[in-house]
Each structure stands twice: as structure tokens, then as C-alpha cells.
Motif scaffolding. Structure first.
Motif, PDB file in Angstrom:
ATOM      1  N   ILE A  62       0.730 -11.335   0.254  1.00 10.59           N
ATOM      2  CA  ILE A  62       1.413 -10.100  -0.123  1.00 10.59           C
ATOM      3  C   ILE A  62       1.249  -9.825  -1.613  1.00 10.59           C
ATOM      4  O   ILE A  62       0.909  -8.710  -2.028  1.00 10.59           O
ATOM      5  N   PHE A  63       1.480 -10.843  -2.429  1.00 10.83           N
ATOM      6  CA  PHE A  63       1.450 -10.613  -3.864  1.00 10.83           C
ATOM      7  C   PHE A  63       0.034 -10.329  -4.364  1.00 10.83           C
ATOM      8  O   PHE A  63      -0.176  -9.385  -5.139  1.00 10.83           O
ATOM      9  N   ILE A  64      -0.936 -11.120  -3.921  1.00 11.22           N
ATOM     10  CA  ILE A  64      -2.310 -10.885  -4.354  1.00 11.22           C
ATOM     11  C   ILE A  64      -2.805  -9.550  -3.816  1.00 11.22           C
ATOM     12  O   ILE A  64      -3.516  -8.809  -4.501  1.00 11.22           O
ATOM     13  N   GLY A  65      -2.415  -9.203  -2.580  1.00 11.36           N
ATOM     14  CA  GLY A  65      -2.832  -7.932  -2.002  1.00 11.36           C
ATOM     15  C   GLY A  65      -2.342  -6.738  -2.787  1.00 11.36           C
ATOM     16  O   GLY A  65      -2.984  -5.678  -2.801  1.00 11.36           O
ATOM     17  N   GLY A  66      -1.201  -6.876  -3.452  1.00 12.18           N
ATOM     18  CA  GLY A  66      -0.697  -5.792  -4.281  1.00 12.18           C
ATOM     19  C   GLY A  66      -1.229  -5.821  -5.696  1.00 12.18           C
ATOM     20  O   GLY A  66      -0.887  -4.953  -6.506  1.00 12.18           O
ATOM     21  N   SER A  67      -2.084  -6.804  -6.001  1.00 11.21           N
ATOM     22  CA  SER A  67      -2.568  -6.984  -7.374  1.00 11.21           C
ATOM     23  C   SER A  67      -4.053  -6.702  -7.535  1.00 11.21           C
ATOM     24  O   SER A  67      -4.594  -6.917  -8.630  1.00 11.21           O
ATOM     25  N   VAL A  68      -4.725  -6.260  -6.483  1.00 10.69           N
ATOM     26  CA  VAL A  68      -6.167  -6.051  -6.582  1.00 10.69           C
ATOM     27  C   VAL A  68      -6.522  -4.579  -6.768  1.00 10.69           C
ATOM     28  O   VAL A  68      -7.682  -4.210  -6.663  1.00 10.69           O
ATOM     29  N   GLY A  69      -5.539  -3.740  -7.056  1.00 11.92           N
ATOM     30  CA  GLY A  69      -5.808  -2.334  -7.321  1.00 11.92           C
ATOM     31  C   GLY A  69      -6.264  -2.116  -8.754  1.00 11.92           C
ATOM     32  O   GLY A  69      -6.209  -3.009  -9.606  1.00 11.92           O
ATOM     33  N   LEU A  70      -6.710  -0.894  -9.051  1.00  9.55           N
ATOM     34  CA  LEU A  70      -7.219  -0.593 -10.383  1.00  9.55           C
ATOM     35  C   LEU A  70      -6.125  -0.624 -11.442  1.00  9.55           C
ATOM     36  O   LEU A  70      -6.405  -0.840 -12.625  1.00  9.55           O
ATOM     37  N   GLY A  71      -4.879  -0.406 -11.023  1.00 10.38           N
ATOM     38  CA  GLY A  71      -3.782  -0.459 -11.982  1.00 10.38           C
ATOM     39  C   GLY A  71      -3.672  -1.833 -12.616  1.00 10.38           C
ATOM     40  O   GLY A  71      -3.494  -1.969 -13.834  1.00 10.38           O
ATOM     41  N   ALA A  72      -3.796  -2.897 -11.798  1.00  8.34           N
ATOM     42  CA  ALA A  72      -3.728  -4.257 -12.321  1.00  8.34           C
ATOM     43  C   ALA A  72      -4.948  -4.583 -13.169  1.00  8.34           C
ATOM     44  O   ALA A  72      -4.845  -5.264 -14.195  1.00  8.34           O
ATOM     45  N   ARG A 194       6.784  -6.082   8.024  1.00  9.27           N
ATOM     46  CA  ARG A 194       5.617  -6.558   8.766  1.00  9.27           C
ATOM     47  C   ARG A 194       4.397  -5.685   8.532  1.00  9.27           C
ATOM     48  O   ARG A 194       3.257  -6.184   8.486  1.00  9.27           O
ATOM     49  N   TRP A 195       4.605  -4.384   8.365  1.00  9.33           N
ATOM     50  CA  TRP A 195       3.480  -3.505   8.071  1.00  9.33           C
ATOM     51  C   TRP A 195       2.992  -3.708   6.646  1.00  9.33           C
ATOM     52  O   TRP A 195       1.797  -3.559   6.362  1.00  9.33           O
ATOM     53  N   LEU A 196       3.896  -4.074   5.747  1.00 14.62           N
ATOM     54  CA  LEU A 196       3.479  -4.426   4.389  1.00 14.62           C
ATOM     55  C   LEU A 196       2.580  -5.660   4.404  1.00 14.62           C
ATOM     56  O   LEU A 196       1.569  -5.720   3.691  1.00 14.62           O
ATOM     57  N   VAL A 197       2.959  -6.646   5.211  1.00 18.04           N
ATOM     58  CA  VAL A 197       2.146  -7.855   5.319  1.00 18.04           C
ATOM     59  C   VAL A 197       0.751  -7.502   5.833  1.00 18.04           C
ATOM     60  O   VAL A 197      -0.270  -7.954   5.284  1.00 18.04           O
TER      61      VAL A 197
END
Length: 498
Positions: A62-72, A194-197
Motif C-alpha cells: 500500500i505504501f510503496i504503491g502510493g509513492s511511485v507517482g510523479l508527485g513523489a 480492500r479496493w485501495l489494496v
């Protein structure tokens, strides 16, 4: 303050009466936390043990998946704009992130121990009403994160679409792209955990590959020995510390109120801190440091390293990378935006306990869209929002330190049911303190926050005491230290009232 370790069994989540504040299903049975489609009914109330089936590696994804965008990724470019060289920027971000991770680990464990989100769990330190401080900080931080992420992803998407298909970089085009990112993110957030996961797992796999390929795409032009320009604060040491605190520590503290949203689904008796803490620490460090390092590396290949990152990335990447960059730019921010909307929905539910998580998330999504379009129509708002994120970090640092101290002092043992008193619109319990507030914790947080704001340095403004350390920005660390020094002697002076 907190719970005496001798008063509760080793397992912090003990059998409780939490079912009394959950509506009953047919025949009086407690309803499942999810329906057959995965729609989440759980809110800030205590998560039923039957739903707590996640593992430390779920948090990792979850955390890495939210960190691979261009914002990060753009965080690394921000560090470079302070005038440091490539390796100095990377080292500053890495050291700052490591310090931030140390502050975050107790907050990661808090969700697993209390089976609720961190704002509600902070009631052990601040009181069941005092935990509204954490809810307010979390709500505002998530909204700011939504705006910044949508703007970054949308701008990059429009720039790539213009290059590939000739679409104009107009307000109308940006509005459509912003709407796409916001709509997909809102749908995932409203549907719930669960959809976030599932969403972040897909982004983790696809976005992670594209992010790793980014330096490959620019490999022939990257300046590995890039020495930087004139340091922003005049000296190398002061500027290095500024990057370490604002981009490293400050970037990590952005999530201090929300990391428990994911770990509340992890049972502490099945996955104790000895298992959760190492995995979480690695996820936090990699999620913050690696994308930022890639952003710093790639920015040295741009014709103008100080030009806006999304435009340079879209305009100067080779064609083979520009093609997959389009969906990555537009949808890569979905993970972080969805997480932010989801967490903000929980924080709003915690503030207004009469509404459900789903309805709170719908309201927050609507507010987030308004914020995004205000930034589109008035670009100066984007700079103000960026400064607001730094201000919120000054409020977050003392809060995180106080909650972390309480976690350490209590050995992570809490009464999860008594933490829910405010949500049930009741009074009493071991965390009631004085009218639901722990005055010592609130005082320590307030003084620490004021000290941080008085010494803050941003690109738009500086506090009146910003020069207290010879030009070095010590606001985050100083505010946290002051809060800790005030809180420690006051922690045990307030008795728990039942």
C-alpha cells in the motif's frame, strides 16, 4: 498519562464491548465490515478481529504503491532547486527521511495495537476529545496532498498528451485530466480499504517498473557529477540541513496521522512489532527516499534543471518512454490521491461522528475537487498550498513526538474500547482525563507548534525567529524537541478518570 503497562495483558487488543456501538445486522448479528463487492463499512470505530487479516507486507505494498507517482519523484527535483549538487541532495533527503522514519515507526505500530486510525488512537495521549487535534491536522494535510498530487500528475499528463497528440496545454485540457485523476481516486477511496489494496498493488507493479526505467530513459544525459549552483541559504551546510528537514523529515511527517489507517487491519497478536516494525521502516524509507533520489538524478539531465519537473520530463524524455509515461503521469497519482481522500474521510468522520465513512469521503472528495480547480484558475494558490504543507508539518512534528513518547512509555498497551468513547458520544473511561482532554499533551503540542512556526523558513516567507540558528532551518526538530521536553514531566500528572 496513557495506560499503565501493568493494568492490561500483553496483547493490547483485548476483548471489549466495541460491538455496542456498531449497528446490528439481521437477527442481532454484527454486520460484516465489507460486502461481497469489497465495499467497506468500517470507519474509525474499532475494526472487528475477523476483518483484521492484513499482514506487514500489505502495508508495504500500500505504501510503496502510493509513492511511485510523479508527485513523489518531483520531491527530488525540489531538493535540487535549493542549489545543492546531486549527491548532496540525495544524502540530505536520505538522512532526513531516516530521521522521519524513526518518528513514524511508533505511529505505524499504533494502528495495529488499537485497531483504529491514528487520530483516534492519539486519544490515549491527548484524551478522547483531545484527539481531535490529530483529526484536524490529518484532514488538512490530506486535502493539501490531494491538490499537489493532482496538479503534478495532471500537468505531466497534459504535457505528454500535447507532445504525442498535439493537444493544447489549455485550462480546458487540464480540467479534463484533473477530473479523470480525481474521479478514479474518489471512486477507489469511497469503496474503501480492500479496493485501495488492489489499486495500489497494481500501481506498485506497473508504476514501479516505469519509475525505475526513468533514469534508463535519460541515461545518456544524466550528469552524475552535477555540482549544483549557489546554495539557497548561502552556505552548503545550512542549505543541506534545509533540504534534510523540509524535504526529508517534513516529507515523512506528512503521513504521520494516516499510517495507522493501513495497520489497523493488522493484528498485533499475529504480527507483533518485531515483525511489523522492520517491514514498515523499510517501506517508509524506500517510499520516500527512492522516488526522490530518482527525481534528483533525472533532473540533472534536463536542459534547465530548475524548470518545472513535469514539463521537462514530458518534453525531454525519449519517445519510447513518453508513450507509457502518459498513463503513468495521469494514473500514477491515483494511489496517493485515493489514499489521501480515504484518510481525510476517516478524519472527517472522526470530527463529525454522526456521518459514515463513505459519506465523509464523498464530502472530502467534493472539497478536494474544488481545491484542485481553484489551483487551476488561480495558479498562485498552488504556491500557497505548498507552503501550507510545510506549516502543517510544523504542527505534525510535535503531535507525532507526543504520541510516540506515549507509545514507548506504555509499551504499546492500550484499551481500544475506551479510545472509542467520543465516537459513541459517551463520557468517561481511562482516557477521559479532564473533560476528555489531557492538558499537558495539548500544552506541549501548542508550545512546540508555535516554536516551529516562529523559526520556519519557506520559499515564500520565514518566521520572525528563522535566524535563531545562524540561517539553518531547525524549526521541525526544535518544535518537536520543545514539545517532548514539556510533555515528559507533565505526562503523569493528569490522572485517568473513569
Amino acid at each position: 498519562m496513557g495506560v499503565d503497562p501493568g493494568r492490561l495483558p500483553e496483547d493490547s487488543v483485548r476483548p471489549s464491548e466495541s460491538g455496542r456501538h456498531r449497528s446490528a445486522g439481521p437477527g442481532g448479528a454484527e454486520p460484516a465490515g465489507f460486502d461481497s463487492s469489497g465495499f467497506e463499512r468500517n470507519g474509525v470505530d474499532r475494526i472487528p478481529e475477523s476483518d483484521r487479516t492484513s499482514t506487514p507486507w500489505t502495508f508495504f505494498v500500500i505504501f510503496i504503491g502510493g509513492s511511485v507517482g510523479l508527485g513523489a519523484v518531483a520531491f527530488g527535483w525540489v531538493g535540487m532547486t535549493f542549489g545543492l549538487g546531486l549527491w548532496a541532495t540525495i544524502s540530505a533527503i536520505a538522512v532526513g527521511t531516516a530521521v522521519g522514519v524513526l518518528l513514524l515507526v511508533p505511529l505505524v505500530l499504533l494502528g495495529s495495537r488499537t485497531a483504529t486510525n491514528n487520530a483516534t488512537g492519539s486519544g490515549a495521549a491527548f484524551g478522547v476529545r483531545g484527539r481531535l487535534i490529530g483529526s484536524g491536522i490529518g484532514l488538512l494535510t490530506c486535502l493539501v496532498s490531494v491538490g499537489l498530487t493532482v496538479w503534478t500528475s495532471g500537468a505531466a499528463g497534459v504535457a505528454v498528451a500535447g507532445r504525442l497528440f498535439g493537444l493544447p496545454d489549455s485550462v480546458g485540457t487540464q480540467a479534463v485530466v484533473f477530473a479523470l485523476v480525481a474521479a478514479v481516486s474518489a471512486a477507489v477511496a469511497i469503496w474503501g480499504y480492500r479496493w485501495l489494496v488492489r489499486c495500489t498493488a497494481a500501481i506498485f507493479a506497473i508504476g514501479g517498473i516505469l519509475m525505475v526505467l526513468m533514469p534508463v530513459a535519460f541515461s545518456g544525459r544524466i550528469q552524475w557529477g552535477y555540482a549544483g549552483s549557489e546554495p539557497l541559504l548561502g552556505t552548503f551546510g545550512a542549505t543541506w540541513l534545509l533540504v534534510a528537514t523540509t524535504v526529508g523529515v517534513g516529507g515523512a511527517l506528512v503521513v504521520c496521522t494516516i499510517v495507522g489507517d493501513w495497520t489497523r487491519y493488522i493484528r498485533s497478536d499475529v504480527h507483533p512489532p518485531s515483525k511489523l516494525a522492520p517491514v514498515a521502516a523499510v517501506a517508509l524509507f524506500l517510499g520516500f527516499a527512492v522516488p526522490a533520489a530518482i527525481g534528483a538524478i533525472v533532473s540533472t539531465a534536463f536542459t534547465d534543471p530548475f524548470a518545472p519537473f513535469p514539463a521537462s520530463l514530458a518534453g525531454e524524455s525519449p519517445l519510447w518512454y513518453a508513450v507509457p509515461l502518459l498513463p503513468f503521469a495521469v494514473l500514477g497519482g491515483v494511489g496517493l490521491v485515493a489514499q489521501s481522500l480515504y484518510s481525510a474521510g476517516l478524519d472527517l468522520e472522526a470530527l463529525v461522528v454522526r456521518i459514515t465513512r463513505a459519506r465523509a469521503t464523498v464530502i472530502i472528495a467534493a472539497v478536494g475537487v474544488v481545491l484542485v480547480y481553484l489551483g487551476l484558475l488561480a495558479p498562485t494558490i498552488q504556491g500557497a498550498i505548498g507552503a501550507a504543507l510545510l506549516i502543517l508539518a510544523e504542527l505534525s512534528a510535535p503531535w507525532a513526538v507526543i504520541v510516540g513518547i506515549d507509545f514507548v512509555k506504555t509499551g504499546g498497551r492500550y484499551d481500544p474500547d475506551d479510545l472509542q468513547v467520543f465516537n459513541r458520544r459517551e463520557t468517561g473511561g481511562r482516557y477521559w482525563y479532564t473533560g476528555g482532554w489531557h492538558r499537558g499533551a495539548v500544552l506541549a503540542w501548542a508550545v512546540g507548534s508555535v516554536v516551529g512556526l516562529l523559526t520556519i523558513q519557506t520559499l515564500l516567507f520565514s518566521g520572525p525567529l528563522a535566524g535563531v540558528a545562524a540561517g539553518v532551518d531547525v524549526s521541525l526538530l526544535l518544535g518537536a524537541l520543545v514539545a517532548a521536553l514539556i510533555y515528559l514531566p507533565l505526562r503523569g500528572r493528569t490522572t485517568q478518570r473513569v
